[in-house]
Design an enzyme around this catalytic site. Structure first.
Site, PDB file in Angstrom:
ATOM      1  N   THR B 145       0.830  -1.198   0.000  1.00  0.00           N
ATOM      2  CA  THR B 145       0.000   0.000   0.000  1.00  0.00           C
ATOM      3  C   THR B 145       0.870   1.256   0.000  1.00  0.00           C
ATOM      4  O   THR B 145       1.751   1.393   0.853  1.00  0.00           O
ATOM      5  CB  THR B 145      -0.873   0.015   1.267  1.00  0.00           C
ATOM      6  OG1 THR B 145      -1.513  -1.241   1.403  1.00  0.00           O
ATOM      7  CG2 THR B 145      -1.910   1.122   1.199  1.00  0.00           C
ATOM      8  N   GLU B 146       0.611   2.128  -0.943  1.00  0.00           N
ATOM      9  CA  GLU B 146       1.319   3.415  -1.028  1.00  0.00           C
ATOM     10  C   GLU B 146       2.838   3.244  -1.078  1.00  0.00           C
ATOM     11  O   GLU B 146       3.586   4.098  -0.627  1.00  0.00           O
ATOM     12  CB  GLU B 146       0.946   4.325   0.154  1.00  0.00           C
ATOM     13  CG  GLU B 146      -0.558   4.497   0.357  1.00  0.00           C
ATOM     14  CD  GLU B 146      -1.198   5.465  -0.623  1.00  0.00           C
ATOM     15  OE1 GLU B 146      -0.434   6.088  -1.405  1.00  0.00           O
ATOM     16  OE2 GLU B 146      -2.429   5.573  -0.649  1.00  0.00           O
ATOM     17  N   LEU B 147       3.291   2.127  -1.612  1.00  0.00           N
ATOM     18  CA  LEU B 147       4.718   1.786  -1.726  1.00  0.00           C
ATOM     19  C   LEU B 147       5.442   1.817  -0.376  1.00  0.00           C
ATOM     20  O   LEU B 147       6.633   2.091  -0.303  1.00  0.00           O
ATOM     21  CB  LEU B 147       5.450   2.697  -2.725  1.00  0.00           C
ATOM     22  CG  LEU B 147       5.030   2.604  -4.191  1.00  0.00           C
ATOM     23  CD1 LEU B 147       6.051   3.311  -5.073  1.00  0.00           C
ATOM     24  CD2 LEU B 147       4.893   1.166  -4.653  1.00  0.00           C
ATOM     25  N   ILE B 148       4.687   1.572   0.690  1.00  0.00           N
ATOM     26  CA  ILE B 148       5.301   1.548   2.025  1.00  0.00           C
ATOM     27  C   ILE B 148       6.283   0.372   2.106  1.00  0.00           C
ATOM     28  O   ILE B 148       5.965  -0.741   1.718  1.00  0.00           O
ATOM     29  CB  ILE B 148       4.225   1.439   3.115  1.00  0.00           C
ATOM     30  CG1 ILE B 148       3.430   2.744   3.174  1.00  0.00           C
ATOM     31  CG2 ILE B 148       4.857   1.140   4.476  1.00  0.00           C
ATOM     32  CD1 ILE B 148       2.205   2.687   4.040  1.00  0.00           C
ATOM     33  N   TRP B 299       5.452   6.518  -0.859  1.00  0.00           N
ATOM     34  CA  TRP B 299       5.582   7.453  -1.980  1.00  0.00           C
ATOM     35  C   TRP B 299       4.755   8.709  -1.775  1.00  0.00           C
ATOM     36  O   TRP B 299       4.576   9.485  -2.691  1.00  0.00           O
ATOM     37  CB  TRP B 299       5.274   6.753  -3.307  1.00  0.00           C
ATOM     38  CG  TRP B 299       3.824   6.397  -3.583  1.00  0.00           C
ATOM     39  CD1 TRP B 299       2.760   6.500  -2.748  1.00  0.00           C
ATOM     40  CD2 TRP B 299       3.305   5.889  -4.832  1.00  0.00           C
ATOM     41  NE1 TRP B 299       1.623   6.082  -3.372  1.00  0.00           N
ATOM     42  CE2 TRP B 299       1.920   5.695  -4.658  1.00  0.00           C
ATOM     43  CE3 TRP B 299       3.883   5.575  -6.072  1.00  0.00           C
ATOM     44  CZ2 TRP B 299       1.098   5.203  -5.683  1.00  0.00           C
ATOM     45  CZ3 TRP B 299       3.054   5.078  -7.074  1.00  0.00           C
ATOM     46  CH2 TRP B 299       1.686   4.895  -6.881  1.00  0.00           C
TER      47      TRP B 299
END
Lengths: 423, 462
Positions: B145-148, B299
């Site tokens: 999720t969200e490039l975490i 990101w």
């Protein structure tokens, strides 16, 4: 009579008090009332601005009847943006928010919005001035024996009417700026209040607490100041004793504006303490105000937000519904000239906890009274009322009986005595 | 030769309706169907359908030379299923070309990776199943999720068997290093990392239509030029962005579709650039080093950290209260509760509670359906309170019952095991039967064959 709220367009206890008192006075035989209200609700922004800017306020009259005694009194509206319980900063914010909403709605550009709201800063005093101009106009046009002005925004109007007519002026202090600001008094507001009190022939305060403030902080001659306690409208329908809630937990309710004056943070602190002792309870902070964000942050950082709820501003029957759901009502006001809302809670069979710093504490016997800063006592009282059924029943039953005896008719008679003393 | 990796994220939040205190305990439906449907269909019409169509044309035109990757959140897939099944069909068409890779992610577009590993794993599983069901692909590359991403998250993903993960080429993590190489996880070097080139990605995603930007207007030629100008040893350019960039964040009128249409041709023209998918890159490139990411990055926003979702008191409270339920949710079989549990985990809810109003306030207020972060928080907590009540009601009431349930589960497990073993035993028996038959006959044969030889040798000795 100069006021600025009249049901159903009310935002606090003041409108309720004005209405109740007027209704009470209407029961007295040789009394006729003209009620002047600046109306900011449900009117169009542009027309209001234009009309006030021209200094040419349209005055409309309509006849109102009270069902109880079929007696007529006149109800006069003045178009205005004046709203109760505001100091100039708040007023500016309020109008600014309103225009922001407007802009959102019509989708205009940013420049339009800025230009629109920028004009409101200095407008407040202008509005009060306008209102007083209208007041002298009304004073010229109507026949009357006495002027009665409710709270600071109408004092200049009262003074103007007195100057125009030479009739005696009674001012009714529902709150002072010391209550609203928590000590940081706005000098402009103070001046208006002080001028009104100086010009008044008699001053009615809603509690001994307020009476002391008027005498001590405004330097008013004590013989001029008389306390007349507020009362409460009887309920239209009889309530069932059973509370109506969908929730398994008990509910403790704070209902009022979320401002410094009302002491919301003490409620949160007390709630946190209670939640450490029992799980079967929810707390509700119903209302809105300038401290709302701060309070949400506080409750969130206490990690109690699964049991502590904010409802935002509640409208008419939602207030009623909220009370119906509640097991305890609490008003931890830091400085409350009177405080009608606990009386309404008591009518709804809800035991109340009130602060010693409220006017209503002077007349109530069957309410738990604590100091607003004493969160331990507050938590203790909440816990007791929730867990000891005897205490709950005791306050519920005797509280309702007590509040049923607080009638506006009696308050009105006291006000009439004040009138008689200056006529 | 440079390899460009295009990756698009597809997600639509499932917005909550105005849920007041009075609804708690009474109303168990939490979603704003009207805005969810209208917004989804609007975005489908502006972005998903036209962009999918364009990409399909491009993939066919360049026949294997133009490739890209998607990840579609489970929340988005669920909504497509209900409100716009044609979007799924158009993604399936893309999948069928064989040049589009679908990546793994969390089903609920959640922050489970930061809260509860079990929940994280179960969501990945759920999402994997959805991707296999819709697109008939088994994802081998993961994007959180969200490039975490952090070292720990990477190591969990490596243990699951994924070959690579996508994340942000955050400056504060990379330092002097370039994002244009393949890297590896610091704990488990088997997990490769593809890092987003945020400068070039954001040139398209955020700055494309910004007329105050000194490079405006951006053309495919100019963009290809920038890629060609990169140092010759930098091998990979990862362009990661929201799919909604095309037609939704950047409207059609900005020329974004013309840009996308021209991009492959212009890039491929000189023969110095090729396109590939993440798993394709793993086959052709070697990692250059490990990257240390002790604290999670993402990101989002200027800071590329978690502050868009966590950090202020209201976000932390909502996050902790939500994931405080993880262990209890394991005991819940009720389907609707499990579904709501997924939807309540979407990171969007926390995003709406963000109070950073400086550099990224614009982005946040663009996406939020609420008037203020506090409204978002209060609404969410009301919903969560009702959810907790339902959860409590559905939970086994006593430890006793709980134990019975656990024992039942164990019994069931053992039954299954027993059956499995029975089958195995059966199989083994069959095998051994067959084997004994064969061996016995073989032995006989051997014996028959051996006896004469022995005799021979015997005779030889003699």
């Amino acid at each position: 009579m100069f006021g600025w709220e009249f049901p159903p367009h009310i935002s606090g206890g003041l409108g309720t008090a004005s209405y109740g008192l007027t209704r009470g006075l209407a029961t007295i035989d040789d009394m006729e009332i003209i009620f002047v209200v600046p109306k900011a609700y449900g009117d169009e922004d542009q027309s209001m601005m234009r009309l006030i800017g021209a200094g040419d306020v349209p005055v409309t009259k309509k006849k109102l009847k009270f069902e109880s005694n079929k007696k007529e009194f006149e109800y006069i509206e003045v178009n205005s943006r004046i709203a109760p319980y505001v100091d100039p900063e708040e007023f500016w914010k309020l109008t600014r928010e309103e225009t922001t909403d407007k802009v959102k709605y019509v989708q205009t550009n940013i420049e339009g919005r800025v230009a629109f709201s920028g004009k409101y800063g200095p407008d407040l005093l202008q509005e009060i001035y306008n209102y007083s101009v209208v007041a002298s106009m009304i004073a010229d046009e109507n026949e009357f024996d006495l002027i009665h002005a409710h709270d600071w925004l109408t004092y200049p109007a009262g003074i103007a009417a007195k100057e125009a007519s030479g009739k005696p002026l009674v001012i009714h202090v529902h709150a002072t700026d010391f209550d609203r600001s928590g000590g940081n008094v706005n000098p402009d507001v103070y001046n208006i209040e002080k001028r009104g009190m100086d010009a008044a022939d008699k001053i009615i305060t809603v509690s001994k607490l307020t009476q002391r403030t008027v005498i001590e902080k405004y330097g008013i001659d004590p013989s001029k100041v008389i306390t007349v306690y507020n009362a409460v409208e009887p309920l239209k329908e009889a309530l069932s004793e059973q509370k109506e809630s969908n929730l398994p937990e008990k509910i403790v309710t704070f209902l009022g504006r979320i401002t410094l004056q009302k002491g919301p943070e003490y409620f949160i602190e007390a709630a946190d303490m209670v939640l450490k002792k029992m799980k079967n309870v929810r707390f509700v902070m119903a209302g809105s105000g300038d401290m709302m964000k701060k309070m949400v942050n506080l409750a969130a950082s206490k990690k109690i937000m699964d049991k502590f709820h904010f409802t935002g501003f509640l409208k008419g029957d939602e207030v009623f519904r909220m009370l119906q759901m509640s097991d305890v009502y609490i008003m931890p006001s830091v400085s409350e000239p009177f405080g009608i809302s606990p009386l309404e809670a008591m009518q709804s069979n809800v035991p109340v906890i009130i602060s010693n710093q409220s006017g209503v504490a002077e007349i109530l016997t069957y309410a738990v009274k604590v100091d607003y800063w004493d969160i331990e006592a507050m938590a203790d009282a909440i816990y007791g009322l929730l867990n000891y059924n005897g205490a709950h029943e005791f306050f519920k039953q005797y509280g309702r009986e007590e509040v049923e005896n607080l009638k506006w008719e009696n308050a009105a008679q006291n006000v009439k005595d004040v009138y008689d003393s200056v006529l | 030769m440079k390899t460009v990796c295009l990756y698009f994220q597809v997600h639509q939040p499932l917005r909550l309706k105005k849920y007041r205190f009075f609804n708690i305990g009474q109303d168990h439906y939490y979603y704003d169907d009207f805005s969810n449907e209208t917004i989804l269909q609007k975005v489908a019409a502006n972005c998903y359908l036209p962009t999918n169509k364009l990409l399909l044309e491009l993939i066919r035109k360049f026949d294997g030379k133009f490739k890209l990757a998607f990840s579609i959140s489970g929340v988005a897939l669920d909504q497509f299923d209900v409100y716009a099944p044609e979007v799924i069909a158009s993604f399936q068409e893309l999948a069928n070309t064989g040049h589009v890779e679908f990546l793994a992610e969390t089903n609920a577009h959640s922050l489970a990776s930061l809260a509860n590993t079990d929940e994280f794993l179960s969501q990945i599983k759920l999402h994997d199943a959805k991707i296999q069901k819709y697109f008939n692909q088994k994802p081998t590359v993961f994007r959180n999720t969200e490039l975490i991403y952090s070292d720990d998250i990477g190591s969990v993903i490596a243990d699951l068997g994924y070959q690579a993960m996508l994340t942000e080429g955050a400056k504060h993590v990379l330092g002097w290093k370039s994002p244009n190489f393949l890297y590896t996880n610091a704990i488990n070097p088997r997990l490769k990392l593809l890092l987003k080139n945020f400068k070039l990605s954001d040139d398209i995603a955020f700055r494309f239509s910004d007329k105050t930007w000194n490079e405006w207007p951006l053309t495919a030629e100019k963009f290809a030029g920038w890629i060609n100008e990169l140092p010759p040893d930098e091998e990979i350019v990862n362009l990661f962005m929201d799919y909604e960039t095309f037609g939704e964040h950047q409207w059609e009128e900005t020329g974004i579709f013309d840009f996308l249409k021209a991009l492959p041709e212009v890039m491929l023209k000189g023969g110095k650039v090729r396109f590939d998918t993440p798993s394709g890159i793993l086959k052709t490139h070697q990692p250059v080093s490990a990257i240390h990411v002790p604290y999670p990055i993402s990101w989002a926003d200027e800071e590329r950290d978690l502050t868009a979702w966590l950090g202020n008191p209201i976000q932390d409270e909502a996050f902790e209260k939500l994931y405080g339920l993880s262990e209890k949710m394991k005991l819940i079989k009720d389907e609707q509760l499990q579904k709501d549990w997924q939807y309540l985990q979407a990171s969007d809810h926390l995003y709406y509670m963000c109070t950073k109003l400086f550099s990224d306030g614009d982005v946040h207020s663009y996406f939020t359906p609420y008037e203020s972060p506090y409204d978002a928080f209060i609404n969410y907590m009301n919903v969560l309170s009702d959810f907790i009540l339902r959860l409590k009601a559905a939970l086994p009431t006593s430890d006793h019952q709980n134990e019975i349930n656990l024992l039942n589960d164990k019994l069931n497990e053992q039954k299954l095991l027993l059956e499995k073993y029975k089958k195995e035993v059966h199989l083994l028996k069959q095998k051994s039967n067959a084997a004994t038959k064969r061996t016995s006959s073989a032995v006989k044969k051997k014996l028959t064959r051996k006896t004469p030889t022995r005799k021979k040798s015997d005779s030889g000795k003699k």
